[in-house]
Design a protein around this motif. Structure first.
Motif, PDB file in Angstrom:
ATOM      1  N   GLN A  84       0.966  -1.111   0.063  1.00 26.51           N
ATOM      2  CA  GLN A  84      -0.081  -0.077   0.066  1.00 26.51           C
ATOM      3  C   GLN A  84       1.003   1.182   0.121  1.00 26.51           C
ATOM      4  O   GLN A  84       0.580   2.363  -0.591  1.00 26.51           O
ATOM      5  CB  GLN A  84      -0.806   0.041   1.313  1.00 26.51           C
ATOM      6  N   ASN A  85       1.891   1.347   0.847  1.00 25.94           N
ATOM      7  CA  ASN A  85       2.845   2.381   0.879  1.00 25.94           C
ATOM      8  C   ASN A  85       3.542   2.725  -0.323  1.00 25.94           C
ATOM      9  O   ASN A  85       3.495   3.689  -0.890  1.00 25.94           O
ATOM     10  CB  ASN A  85       3.975   2.302   1.851  1.00 25.94           C
ATOM     11  N   LEU A  86       3.775   1.505  -1.245  1.00 24.97           N
ATOM     12  CA  LEU A  86       4.600   1.879  -2.538  1.00 24.97           C
ATOM     13  C   LEU A  86       3.223   2.211  -3.673  1.00 24.97           C
ATOM     14  O   LEU A  86       3.425   3.168  -4.550  1.00 24.97           O
ATOM     15  CB  LEU A  86       4.950   0.475  -3.023  1.00 24.97           C
ATOM     16  N   LEU A  87       2.182   1.639  -3.573  1.00 23.53           N
ATOM     17  CA  LEU A  87       1.284   1.933  -4.589  1.00 23.53           C
ATOM     18  C   LEU A  87       0.349   3.285  -4.621  1.00 23.53           C
ATOM     19  O   LEU A  87      -0.035   3.713  -5.298  1.00 23.53           O
ATOM     20  CB  LEU A  87       0.115   0.545  -4.594  1.00 23.53           C
ATOM     21  N   ALA A  88       0.379   3.473  -3.066  1.00 25.38           N
ATOM     22  CA  ALA A  88      -0.278   4.708  -2.597  1.00 25.38           C
ATOM     23  C   ALA A  88       0.174   6.088  -3.580  1.00 25.38           C
ATOM     24  O   ALA A  88      -0.599   7.059  -3.464  1.00 25.38           O
ATOM     25  CB  ALA A  88      -0.057   4.979  -1.152  1.00 25.38           C
ATOM     26  N   ARG A  89       1.445   5.942  -3.988  1.00 27.86           N
ATOM     27  CA  ARG A  89       1.750   7.213  -4.781  1.00 27.86           C
ATOM     28  C   ARG A  89       1.358   7.400  -6.053  1.00 27.86           C
ATOM     29  O   ARG A  89       1.046   8.371  -6.520  1.00 27.86           O
ATOM     30  CB  ARG A  89       3.403   6.760  -5.038  1.00 27.86           C
ATOM     31  N   GLN A 145      -8.275   9.124   9.381  1.00 28.09           N
ATOM     32  CA  GLN A 145      -9.197   9.537  10.275  1.00 28.09           C
ATOM     33  C   GLN A 145      -8.685  10.185  11.224  1.00 28.09           C
ATOM     34  O   GLN A 145      -9.461  11.092  11.950  1.00 28.09           O
ATOM     35  CB  GLN A 145      -9.865   8.240  10.593  1.00 28.09           C
ATOM     36  N   THR A 146      -7.287  10.187  11.663  1.00 29.66           N
ATOM     37  CA  THR A 146      -6.983  10.964  12.538  1.00 29.66           C
ATOM     38  C   THR A 146      -5.503  11.771  12.055  1.00 29.66           C
ATOM     39  O   THR A 146      -4.650  11.114  11.129  1.00 29.66           O
ATOM     40  CB  THR A 146      -6.715  10.330  13.879  1.00 29.66           C
ATOM     41  N   GLN A 147      -4.827  12.804  12.863  1.00 26.75           N
ATOM     42  CA  GLN A 147      -3.656  13.408  12.124  1.00 26.75           C
ATOM     43  C   GLN A 147      -2.604  12.425  12.743  1.00 26.75           C
ATOM     44  O   GLN A 147      -1.637  12.201  12.070  1.00 26.75           O
ATOM     45  CB  GLN A 147      -3.539  14.678  13.205  1.00 26.75           C
ATOM     46  N   ARG A 148      -2.672  11.824  13.725  1.00 27.81           N
ATOM     47  CA  ARG A 148      -1.496  10.941  14.287  1.00 27.81           C
ATOM     48  C   ARG A 148      -1.500   9.668  13.403  1.00 27.81           C
ATOM     49  O   ARG A 148      -0.509   9.395  13.154  1.00 27.81           O
ATOM     50  CB  ARG A 148      -1.852  10.146  15.588  1.00 27.81           C
ATOM     51  N   ALA A 149      -2.717   9.192  12.482  1.00 27.37           N
ATOM     52  CA  ALA A 149      -2.541   8.310  11.565  1.00 27.37           C
ATOM     53  C   ALA A 149      -1.887   8.758  10.349  1.00 27.37           C
ATOM     54  O   ALA A 149      -0.888   8.062   9.947  1.00 27.37           O
ATOM     55  CB  ALA A 149      -3.944   7.660  11.506  1.00 27.37           C
ATOM     56  N   SER A 150      -2.093   9.783  10.057  1.00 28.17           N
ATOM     57  CA  SER A 150      -1.503  10.457   8.924  1.00 28.17           C
ATOM     58  C   SER A 150      -0.076  10.512   8.853  1.00 28.17           C
ATOM     59  O   SER A 150       0.736  10.548   7.926  1.00 28.17           O
ATOM     60  CB  SER A 150      -1.934  11.613   8.327  1.00 28.17           C
ATOM     61  N   GLU A 151       0.317  11.033  10.085  1.00 24.72           N
ATOM     62  CA  GLU A 151       1.805  11.133  10.386  1.00 24.72           C
ATOM     63  C   GLU A 151       2.694   9.706  10.388  1.00 24.72           C
ATOM     64  O   GLU A 151       3.956   9.817  10.347  1.00 24.72           O
ATOM     65  CB  GLU A 151       2.087  11.754  11.891  1.00 24.72           C
ATOM     66  N   ASP A 152       1.878   8.858  10.221  1.00 20.14           N
ATOM     67  CA  ASP A 152       2.636   7.328  10.405  1.00 20.14           C
ATOM     68  C   ASP A 152       2.719   6.997   8.902  1.00 20.14           C
ATOM     69  O   ASP A 152       3.351   5.939   8.444  1.00 20.14           O
ATOM     70  CB  ASP A 152       1.985   6.233  11.037  1.00 20.14           C
ATOM     71  N   LEU A 153       2.263   7.668   7.850  1.00 18.02           N
ATOM     72  CA  LEU A 153       2.491   7.452   6.486  1.00 18.02           C
ATOM     73  C   LEU A 153       3.788   7.803   5.930  1.00 18.02           C
ATOM     74  O   LEU A 153       4.530   8.744   6.601  1.00 18.02           O
ATOM     75  CB  LEU A 153       1.456   8.411   5.467  1.00 18.02           C
ATOM     76  N   PRO A 154       4.416   7.262   5.096  1.00 18.89           N
ATOM     77  CA  PRO A 154       5.691   7.482   4.402  1.00 18.89           C
ATOM     78  C   PRO A 154       5.646   9.096   4.112  1.00 18.89           C
ATOM     79  O   PRO A 154       4.441   9.611   3.509  1.00 18.89           O
ATOM     80  CB  PRO A 154       5.860   6.689   3.228  1.00 18.89           C
ATOM     81  N   ARG A 155       6.544   9.703   4.063  1.00 19.90           N
ATOM     82  CA  ARG A 155       6.755  11.009   3.778  1.00 19.90           C
ATOM     83  C   ARG A 155       6.206  11.388   2.100  1.00 19.90           C
ATOM     84  O   ARG A 155       5.604  12.640   2.170  1.00 19.90           O
ATOM     85  CB  ARG A 155       8.310  11.746   3.900  1.00 19.90           C
ATOM     86  N   ALA A 156       6.511  10.541   1.313  1.00 23.76           N
ATOM     87  CA  ALA A 156       6.077  10.782  -0.042  1.00 23.76           C
ATOM     88  C   ALA A 156       4.628  10.916   0.070  1.00 23.76           C
ATOM     89  O   ALA A 156       3.883  11.389  -1.059  1.00 23.76           O
ATOM     90  CB  ALA A 156       6.830   9.813  -0.906  1.00 23.76           C
ATOM     91  N   ILE A 157       3.977   9.992   0.984  1.00 21.44           N
ATOM     92  CA  ILE A 157       2.364   9.865   0.964  1.00 21.44           C
ATOM     93  C   ILE A 157       1.737  10.863   1.659  1.00 21.44           C
ATOM     94  O   ILE A 157       0.568  11.367   1.545  1.00 21.44           O
ATOM     95  CB  ILE A 157       2.114   8.685   1.109  1.00 21.44           C
ATOM     96  N   GLN A 158       2.351  11.580   2.497  1.00 20.72           N
ATOM     97  CA  GLN A 158       1.716  12.512   3.438  1.00 20.72           C
ATOM     98  C   GLN A 158       1.087  13.611   2.848  1.00 20.72           C
ATOM     99  O   GLN A 158       0.132  14.121   3.272  1.00 20.72           O
ATOM    100  CB  GLN A 158       2.705  12.659   4.588  1.00 20.72           C
ATOM    101  N   ARG A 159       1.798  14.039   1.928  1.00 24.76           N
ATOM    102  CA  ARG A 159       1.240  15.307   1.023  1.00 24.76           C
ATOM    103  C   ARG A 159      -0.070  15.051   0.589  1.00 24.76           C
ATOM    104  O   ARG A 159      -0.710  15.817   0.108  1.00 24.76           O
ATOM    105  CB  ARG A 159       2.160  15.828  -0.006  1.00 24.76           C
ATOM    106  N   LYS A 160      -0.392  13.833   0.269  1.00 26.27           N
ATOM    107  CA  LYS A 160      -1.713  13.459  -0.383  1.00 26.27           C
ATOM    108  C   LYS A 160      -2.862  13.071   0.674  1.00 26.27           C
ATOM    109  O   LYS A 160      -3.744  13.078   0.377  1.00 26.27           O
ATOM    110  CB  LYS A 160      -1.521  12.079  -1.173  1.00 26.27           C
ATOM    111  N   ALA A 161      -2.338  13.211   1.994  1.00 28.60           N
ATOM    112  CA  ALA A 161      -3.405  12.903   3.178  1.00 28.60           C
ATOM    113  C   ALA A 161      -4.373  13.816   3.215  1.00 28.60           C
ATOM    114  O   ALA A 161      -3.930  14.970   3.292  1.00 28.60           O
ATOM    115  CB  ALA A 161      -2.643  12.608   4.427  1.00 28.60           C
ATOM    116  N   ARG A 162      -5.519  13.339   3.454  1.00 24.30           N
ATOM    117  CA  ARG A 162      -6.753  14.280   3.969  1.00 24.30           C
ATOM    118  C   ARG A 162      -7.218  13.661   5.304  1.00 24.30           C
ATOM    119  O   ARG A 162      -7.391  12.396   5.450  1.00 24.30           O
ATOM    120  CB  ARG A 162      -7.864  14.189   2.723  1.00 24.30           C
ATOM    121  N   ILE A 163      -7.557  14.622   6.123  1.00 21.39           N
ATOM    122  CA  ILE A 163      -7.894  14.057   7.792  1.00 21.39           C
ATOM    123  C   ILE A 163      -9.465  14.141   7.648  1.00 21.39           C
ATOM    124  O   ILE A 163      -9.888  15.322   7.561  1.00 21.39           O
ATOM    125  CB  ILE A 163      -7.024  14.803   8.686  1.00 21.39           C
ATOM    126  N   ILE A 164     -10.077  12.969   7.727  1.00 22.77           N
ATOM    127  CA  ILE A 164     -11.672  13.144   7.931  1.00 22.77           C
ATOM    128  C   ILE A 164     -12.002  12.180   8.521  1.00 22.77           C
ATOM    129  O   ILE A 164     -11.732  10.687   8.453  1.00 22.77           O
ATOM    130  CB  ILE A 164     -12.197  12.573   6.311  1.00 22.77           C
TER     131      ILE A 164
END
Length: 352
Positions: A126-131, A139-158
């Motif tokens: 998922q980390n690879l393909l999520a690019r 769902q939470t900010q803490r969860a988004s912070e555990d994403l790889p840096r390259a994917i964090q910029r795509k994150a939406r917190i809902i």
């Protein structure tokens, strides 16, 4: 707009609930909405869908390759403008199935991928393909912070939308002894830890009774543990509640014993209804939903003694229980479906 939503199945679960809400909302807006799942309960979808939403079900019980073929077949058949997928394995299969298509894909992680017991290959995939995904809904900010840096910029917190279940507040218990726990009977939900806490809880309050709602692979082991602890007359396990929200009927306290989560709908339903809570402070969700001493109590993760002490403290304090029952408004405003669905609309429209 033609929207295809892809999920694991149509049973009783947090992701399934959100899919039904989102599908109904976008259909009401005038979109053509279709929902694909890999399994369907014998009695039909646990959560309702409007008649204008088309459902696609793969009844084959094959392996991941069969599931991939089903997803790819539905994508080709529907030819959607936007695809939304839910949960790690489905996200991976959907992104693979659309490798040769330009259709924008939104993926949503609804659990804690670092803690899941599934093969870690799924998380890495998922980390690879999520690019390739246009957006990644967390769902939470803490969860988004555990994403790889390259994917964090795509994150939406809902967060999950959660309306006050019809009649739920009127049916809540008014005492202090009826404990409830809700969730799939598996290792993640930590019901074994809750059962371990029950003898200590009973020693402090012999009138306490616990009902665990849910089904899953750990039922046999949990029933054996219940019998070993001589809790057969104290702990009941009736299966899943007949309808969403019915588990709150006559409940005095919700005890939440999960080892990890994403954004637990059970806690959200309790906070908007005014059902007092005791919960492990597991990653993620409880800390985002519980305001300590206001609408619930947080206990260090997997602290069985601490869980028992917190339940006893709450069950022995009618004033604190009533304070928590009256603390529902803030959560009800924050999680109001109109507010949360507006965030989904913005994400879908931006991607489209």
């Amino acid at each position: 707009m033609k929207i295809l939503i892809i999920q694991g199945g149509f049973g009783a679960g947090g992701a399934e609930k959100i899919v039904s809400i989102l599908a109904a909302h976008r259909a009401e807006r005038g979109d053509e909405v279709q929902v694909a799942g890999l399994t369907m309960p014998p009695g039909g979808s646990y959560f309702p869908f409007p008649d204008e939403v088309t459902l696609h079900v793969a009844q084959a019980s094959g392996g991941q390759l069969d599931r991939l073929r089903h997803i790819r077949s539905v994508v080709q058949q529907v030819a959607p403008d936007v695809i939304i997928s839910f949960l790690t394995k489905i996200n991976v299969l959907t992104l693979i199935a659309t490798l040769d298509r330009a259709t924008p894909v939104i993926i949503s992680e609804r659990n804690n991928p670092r803690a899941q017991t599934a093969n870690p290959v799924w998380r890495h995939a998922q980390n690879l393909l999520a690019r390739r995904a246009r957006a990644v809904v967390m769902q939470t900010q803490r969860a988004s912070e555990d994403l790889p840096r390259a994917i964090q910029r795509k994150a939406r917190i809902i967060a999950n939308p959660c309306a006050l279940p019809t009649g739920a507040r009127e049916h809540l218990g008014t005492g202090s002894s009826n404990l409830v726990a809700v969730g799939r009977l598996d290792h993640q939900k930590g019901f074994d830890l809750l059962l371990d806490a029950m003898p200590q809880i009973l020693a402090g309050n012999p009138s306490v009774r616990l009902t665990i709602y849910g089904e899953g692979p750990a039922r046999e082991a949990l029933e054996a543990q219940r019998d070993r602890l001589q809790l057969g007359d104290v702990v009941s396990m009736p299966g899943s509640s007949a309808a969403p929200g019915e588990w709150m009927d006559n409940a005095d306290i919700l005890v939440f014993s999960s080892r990890y989560e994403g954004f637990p709908n059970v806690l959200a339903e309790a906070t908007v209804t005014g059902l007092p809570l005791v919960s492990f402070d597991c990653p993620y969700g409880p800390r985002e939903l519980i305001r300590p001493e206001e609408n619930g109590l947080l206990v260090p993760p997997e602290d069985v003694d601490g869980l028992a002490r917190a339940v006893l403290r709450l069950s022995s304090s009618p004033e604190l229980l009533q304070k928590m029952r009256d603390a529902d408004l803030e959560s009800r405003v924050w999680l109001a479906p109109d507010n949360i669905l507006a965030e989904w609309d913005e994400t879908i429209d931006d991607v489209a």
